[in-house]
Design a protein around this motif. Structure first.
Motif, PDB file in Angstrom:
ATOM      1  N   VAL A 175      46.848  35.926  48.614  1.00  0.00           N
ATOM      2  CA  VAL A 175      46.913  35.190  47.348  1.00  0.00           C
ATOM      3  C   VAL A 175      48.387  35.098  46.967  1.00  0.00           C
ATOM      4  O   VAL A 175      49.058  36.121  46.771  1.00  0.00           O
ATOM      5  CB  VAL A 175      46.121  35.920  46.236  1.00  0.00           C
ATOM      6  CG1 VAL A 175      46.296  35.213  44.899  1.00  0.00           C
ATOM      7  CG2 VAL A 175      44.646  36.007  46.617  1.00  0.00           C
ATOM      8  N   ALA A 176      48.905  33.876  46.859  1.00  0.00           N
ATOM      9  CA  ALA A 176      50.341  33.672  46.616  1.00  0.00           C
ATOM     10  C   ALA A 176      50.651  33.743  45.120  1.00  0.00           C
ATOM     11  O   ALA A 176      51.096  32.783  44.505  1.00  0.00           O
ATOM     12  CB  ALA A 176      50.773  32.333  47.200  1.00  0.00           C
ATOM     13  N   GLU A 177      50.374  34.897  44.547  1.00  0.00           N
ATOM     14  CA  GLU A 177      50.615  35.079  43.110  1.00  0.00           C
ATOM     15  C   GLU A 177      51.344  36.397  42.875  1.00  0.00           C
ATOM     16  O   GLU A 177      51.107  37.379  43.588  1.00  0.00           O
ATOM     17  CB  GLU A 177      49.277  35.151  42.362  1.00  0.00           C
ATOM     18  CG  GLU A 177      48.606  33.813  42.200  1.00  0.00           C
ATOM     19  CD  GLU A 177      47.196  33.957  41.617  1.00  0.00           C
ATOM     20  OE1 GLU A 177      46.856  35.057  41.120  1.00  0.00           O
ATOM     21  OE2 GLU A 177      46.446  32.966  41.715  1.00  0.00           O
ATOM     22  N   ALA A 178      52.196  36.391  41.823  1.00  0.00           N
ATOM     23  CA  ALA A 178      52.850  37.640  41.427  1.00  0.00           C
ATOM     24  C   ALA A 178      51.886  38.426  40.551  1.00  0.00           C
ATOM     25  O   ALA A 178      51.136  37.845  39.763  1.00  0.00           O
ATOM     26  CB  ALA A 178      54.123  37.320  40.666  1.00  0.00           C
ATOM     27  N   VAL A 179      51.903  39.732  40.687  1.00  0.00           N
ATOM     28  CA  VAL A 179      51.043  40.611  39.881  1.00  0.00           C
ATOM     29  C   VAL A 179      51.918  41.322  38.861  1.00  0.00           C
ATOM     30  O   VAL A 179      53.004  41.802  39.190  1.00  0.00           O
ATOM     31  CB  VAL A 179      50.339  41.636  40.800  1.00  0.00           C
ATOM     32  CG1 VAL A 179      49.643  42.713  39.992  1.00  0.00           C
ATOM     33  CG2 VAL A 179      49.365  40.927  41.727  1.00  0.00           C
ATOM     34  N   THR A 180      51.451  41.367  37.608  1.00  0.00           N
ATOM     35  CA  THR A 180      52.203  42.125  36.602  1.00  0.00           C
ATOM     36  C   THR A 180      51.438  43.370  36.149  1.00  0.00           C
ATOM     37  O   THR A 180      52.038  44.317  35.653  1.00  0.00           O
ATOM     38  CB  THR A 180      52.515  41.250  35.367  1.00  0.00           C
ATOM     39  OG1 THR A 180      51.292  40.668  34.919  1.00  0.00           O
ATOM     40  CG2 THR A 180      53.524  40.153  35.707  1.00  0.00           C
ATOM     41  N   ASP A 181      50.111  43.346  36.331  1.00  0.00           N
ATOM     42  CA  ASP A 181      49.296  44.478  35.885  1.00  0.00           C
ATOM     43  C   ASP A 181      48.361  44.922  37.015  1.00  0.00           C
ATOM     44  O   ASP A 181      47.227  44.439  37.122  1.00  0.00           O
ATOM     45  CB  ASP A 181      48.489  44.065  34.641  1.00  0.00           C
ATOM     46  CG  ASP A 181      47.526  45.162  34.222  1.00  0.00           C
ATOM     47  OD1 ASP A 181      47.732  46.334  34.623  1.00  0.00           O
ATOM     48  OD2 ASP A 181      46.548  44.847  33.519  1.00  0.00           O
ATOM     49  N   PRO A 182      48.806  45.848  37.856  1.00  0.00           N
ATOM     50  CA  PRO A 182      47.958  46.255  38.989  1.00  0.00           C
ATOM     51  C   PRO A 182      46.615  46.815  38.545  1.00  0.00           C
ATOM     52  O   PRO A 182      45.604  46.615  39.218  1.00  0.00           O
ATOM     53  CB  PRO A 182      48.784  47.320  39.711  1.00  0.00           C
ATOM     54  CG  PRO A 182      50.099  47.396  39.040  1.00  0.00           C
ATOM     55  CD  PRO A 182      50.095  46.531  37.827  1.00  0.00           C
ATOM     56  N   ASP A 183      46.595  47.526  37.396  1.00  0.00           N
ATOM     57  CA  ASP A 183      45.329  48.098  36.922  1.00  0.00           C
ATOM     58  C   ASP A 183      44.307  47.013  36.605  1.00  0.00           C
ATOM     59  O   ASP A 183      43.103  47.256  36.658  1.00  0.00           O
ATOM     60  CB  ASP A 183      45.575  48.943  35.664  1.00  0.00           C
ATOM     61  CG  ASP A 183      46.078  50.323  36.037  1.00  0.00           C
ATOM     62  OD1 ASP A 183      45.360  51.038  36.755  1.00  0.00           O
ATOM     63  OD2 ASP A 183      47.213  50.657  35.647  1.00  0.00           O
ATOM     64  N   GLY A 184      44.821  45.805  36.284  1.00  0.00           N
ATOM     65  CA  GLY A 184      43.913  44.721  35.896  1.00  0.00           C
ATOM     66  C   GLY A 184      43.308  43.981  37.076  1.00  0.00           C
ATOM     67  O   GLY A 184      42.448  43.109  36.879  1.00  0.00           O
ATOM     68  N   LEU A 185      43.718  44.288  38.283  1.00  0.00           N
ATOM     69  CA  LEU A 185      43.178  43.562  39.444  1.00  0.00           C
ATOM     70  C   LEU A 185      41.728  43.984  39.700  1.00  0.00           C
ATOM     71  O   LEU A 185      41.384  45.169  39.592  1.00  0.00           O
ATOM     72  CB  LEU A 185      44.021  43.847  40.695  1.00  0.00           C
ATOM     73  CG  LEU A 185      45.404  43.187  40.708  1.00  0.00           C
ATOM     74  CD1 LEU A 185      46.232  43.719  41.876  1.00  0.00           C
ATOM     75  CD2 LEU A 185      45.281  41.666  40.796  1.00  0.00           C
ATOM     76  N   ALA A 186      40.913  42.999  40.059  1.00  0.00           N
ATOM     77  CA  ALA A 186      39.498  43.276  40.322  1.00  0.00           C
ATOM     78  C   ALA A 186      39.350  43.808  41.742  1.00  0.00           C
ATOM     79  O   ALA A 186      39.139  43.055  42.688  1.00  0.00           O
ATOM     80  CB  ALA A 186      38.686  42.004  40.136  1.00  0.00           C
ATOM     81  N   ALA A 187      39.528  45.106  41.905  1.00  0.00           N
ATOM     82  CA  ALA A 187      39.374  45.738  43.220  1.00  0.00           C
ATOM     83  C   ALA A 187      39.055  47.210  42.984  1.00  0.00           C
ATOM     84  O   ALA A 187      39.404  47.772  41.939  1.00  0.00           O
ATOM     85  CB  ALA A 187      40.663  45.605  44.033  1.00  0.00           C
ATOM     86  N   ASP A 188      38.402  47.830  43.965  1.00  0.00           N
ATOM     87  CA  ASP A 188      38.091  49.264  43.826  1.00  0.00           C
ATOM     88  C   ASP A 188      39.368  50.105  43.867  1.00  0.00           C
ATOM     89  O   ASP A 188      39.499  51.102  43.171  1.00  0.00           O
ATOM     90  CB  ASP A 188      37.163  49.711  44.969  1.00  0.00           C
ATOM     91  CG  ASP A 188      35.847  48.964  44.945  1.00  0.00           C
ATOM     92  OD1 ASP A 188      35.358  48.663  43.839  1.00  0.00           O
ATOM     93  OD2 ASP A 188      35.327  48.651  46.036  1.00  0.00           O
ATOM     94  N   ARG A 189      40.299  49.693  44.730  1.00  0.00           N
ATOM     95  CA  ARG A 189      41.577  50.404  44.865  1.00  0.00           C
ATOM     96  C   ARG A 189      42.703  49.380  44.883  1.00  0.00           C
ATOM     97  O   ARG A 189      42.540  48.285  45.435  1.00  0.00           O
ATOM     98  CB  ARG A 189      41.637  51.193  46.184  1.00  0.00           C
ATOM     99  CG  ARG A 189      40.635  52.308  46.283  1.00  0.00           C
ATOM    100  CD  ARG A 189      41.146  53.569  45.589  1.00  0.00           C
ATOM    101  NE  ARG A 189      40.224  54.661  45.777  1.00  0.00           N
ATOM    102  CZ  ARG A 189      39.214  54.945  44.941  1.00  0.00           C
ATOM    103  NH1 ARG A 189      39.018  54.192  43.879  1.00  0.00           N
ATOM    104  NH2 ARG A 189      38.428  55.973  45.169  1.00  0.00           N
TER     105      ARG A 189
END
Ligand code: GLY
Length: 362
Positions: free
Chosen positions: A171-185
């Motif tokens: 996914v060619a996007e910058a992340v600013t909030d890792p906790d907000g990502l929809a993933a188990d880890r």
């Protein structure tokens, strides 16, 4: 394993973790607006945990050597899977230009001997016999047969392609909030940006300028192995690369600045020419600068910092070297059984800043 993993950062560390995690059964997504465009792209690709060792830095040696041991199988598997050619030289030689440098080489050789690594000290004629392009003024060499070099850009391509083949989504996007990502880890493997994504993580940028040179017809061939030295107190290295050389690298603590400066290029050329006089006849093909993600103790930071987040950061000058070990350590961490060889790299060693209170007490 089953479950979802988001990897933030598509440099060689994030890509190798994504590849290995997908092989282990995780459903993996890598987030990066420009995969492989940071320090992984700029790097020289020399793997030198032994000859860059120094008395007192035993943990750095042990961790680096553990990753070097993994590299032949890791690289061969990637080459088979992708058709890329990764290995660009088979050994390295550190050379001394003056008496103080020669004394340093003997110190390193003695220290390594005491730790079970025997490296040969070479006289001036032996150095010249192995590498005729080097300056006749070189006084002593330290040969590390096991320290090969890797084409960092081929590595980026190979890891991306092997990851895609194993099912990794990009996914060619910058992340600013890792906790907000929809993933188990979530794995934070974003180089110097990791400190922004995980406040308290002690990772700081150290800029390095690097040159890429091309051989020209009629000019003496480049050395066949990686050559390292200190010239006027500045580290310089020449890494064979296809039809040329990578020359690195300056070291500046100047924040996020990645400008290539006139003085940086001048120093690299002068220092490299002191090692290899014919270097001035090569084509200056490319100048680049990147940011090394340095940690306070020169060891990477590998491990869980919260229930959801695992970090793989702080690889400093050794990101390419530490790629296989980092991937194994993070995938082991994801499955709940941390890798013993990465024990010294745990985030908890920095105390309160990097980890959640719940994690520290648990
Ligand atoms: N990997 C060597 C350097 O960072 O200059």
């Amino acid at each position: 394993m089953s479950g979802t993993v988001a990897v933030v950062g598509g440099g060689v560390i994030g890509l190798s973790i994504a590849w290995r995690a997908a092989q282990a059964g995780w459903t993996v997504t890598v987030y990066d607006p420009r995969v492989g465009s940071g320090a992984s792209w700029v790097a020289g690709g020399m793997l030198a945990p032994l000859s860059e060792g120094w008395p007192g830095e035993d943990a750095v040696l042990t961790v680096g050597a553990a990753s070097l041991d993994r590299w032949p199988d890791f690289g061969a598997e990637l080459e088979r899977a992708t058709g890329e050619t990764l290995f660009t030289s088979q050994s390295s030689m550190t050379v001394a230009l003056d008496g103080a440098d020669a004394a340093d080489l003997r110190t390193v050789a003695d220290w390594l001997d005491g730790r079970g690594y025997h490296l040969d000290l070479l006289t001036r004629p032996q150095v010249r016999a192995l590498e005729p392009a080097l300056a006749p003024t070189i006084r002593l060499g330290l040969l590390a047969e096991a320290e090969f070099a890797v084409d960092n850009r081929a590595l980026v391509r190979a890891l991306r392609s092997a990851g895609e083949a194993a099912g990794v989504r990009f996914v060619a996007e910058a992340v600013t909030d890792p906790d907000g990502l929809a993933a188990d880890r979530v794995v934070v493997a974003a180089g110097t940006a990791s400190a922004r994504l995980r406040p308290g993580l002690p990772v700081r940028p150290v800029k390095g300028e690097v040159l890429r040179l091309r051989h020209r017809p009629g000019v003496a061939p480049a050395p066949s192995r990686t050559i390292r030295a200190s010239v006027h107190g500045r580290p310089v290295y020449l890494v064979p690369r296809g039809n040329g050389l990578v020359v690195g690298a300056t070291q500046h603590e100047s924040g996020e600045d990645t400008a290539v400066t006139v003085a940086g290029v001048r120093d690299l050329i002068l220092d490299a020419q002191a090692l290899m006089p014919s270097l001035g006849e090569y084509e200056l093909h490319e100048t680049t600068a990147g940011l090394r993600p340095m940690s306070p103790d020169n060891l990477p930071i590998l491990g869980r910092v919260s229930e959801k987040i695992v970090v793989a950061a702080g690889h400093g000058r050794n990101g390419i070297l530490l790629t296989p070990l980092s991937a194994d350590a993070v995938v082991a961490e994801l499955s709940g059984s941390p890798l013993p060889e990465a024990e010294a790299c745990k985030p908890e060693r920095f105390g309160t800043a990097a980890t959640d209170t719940r994690m520290r007490m648990g």
